[in-house]
Write an enzyme that holds these catalytic residues in place. Structure first.
Site, PDB file in Angstrom:
ATOM      1  N   CYS A  20       0.829  -1.202   0.000  1.00  0.00           N
ATOM      2  CA  CYS A  20       0.000   0.000   0.000  1.00  0.00           C
ATOM      3  C   CYS A  20       0.869   1.261   0.000  1.00  0.00           C
ATOM      4  CB  CYS A  20      -0.912  -0.001   1.223  1.00  0.00           C
ATOM      5  SG  CYS A  20      -0.005   0.113   2.782  1.00  0.00           S
ATOM      6  N   CYS A  72       3.198   1.543   2.951  1.00  0.00           N
ATOM      7  CA  CYS A  72       4.355   0.643   2.848  1.00  0.00           C
ATOM      8  C   CYS A  72       5.402   1.235   1.910  1.00  0.00           C
ATOM      9  CB  CYS A  72       3.920  -0.723   2.323  1.00  0.00           C
ATOM     10  SG  CYS A  72       2.719  -1.564   3.353  1.00  0.00           S
TER      11      CYS A  72
END
Length: 80
Positions: A13, A16
């Site tokens: 995501c 991240c």
């Protein structure tokens, strides 16, 4: 100095990706090289004892869970 291994744990995501970018920025500022891996497999993440992502390990030690830490926060972790 031994090779540093950083693992970013998360599904890939935006958070991240930001954590990975912050880790790479910290490495660049400190003029260090490291192997940076992105672990997206939930089973592999759980094996590391992480239930909240994004998370980061340095040389196998979990140093951050459930938050995006800044480059400034990562730098002292790399010097340990």
């Amino acid at each position: 100095m031994n090779t540093i291994k950083i693992e970013i744990l998360g599904a890939g995501c935006k958070k991240c990706q930001q954590l990975e970018a912050n880790a790479k920025e910290a490495l660049a500022i400190l003029n260090l090289t490291a192997e940076v891996l992105h672990i997206t497999d939930p089973i592999e993440i759980a094996k590391r004892g992480v239930m909240s992502t994004p998370a980061m390990t340095i040389n196998g030690k979990v140093v951050s869970k459930g938050q995006v830490i800044s480059s400034e926060q990562i730098q002292p972790l790399l010097l340990r």
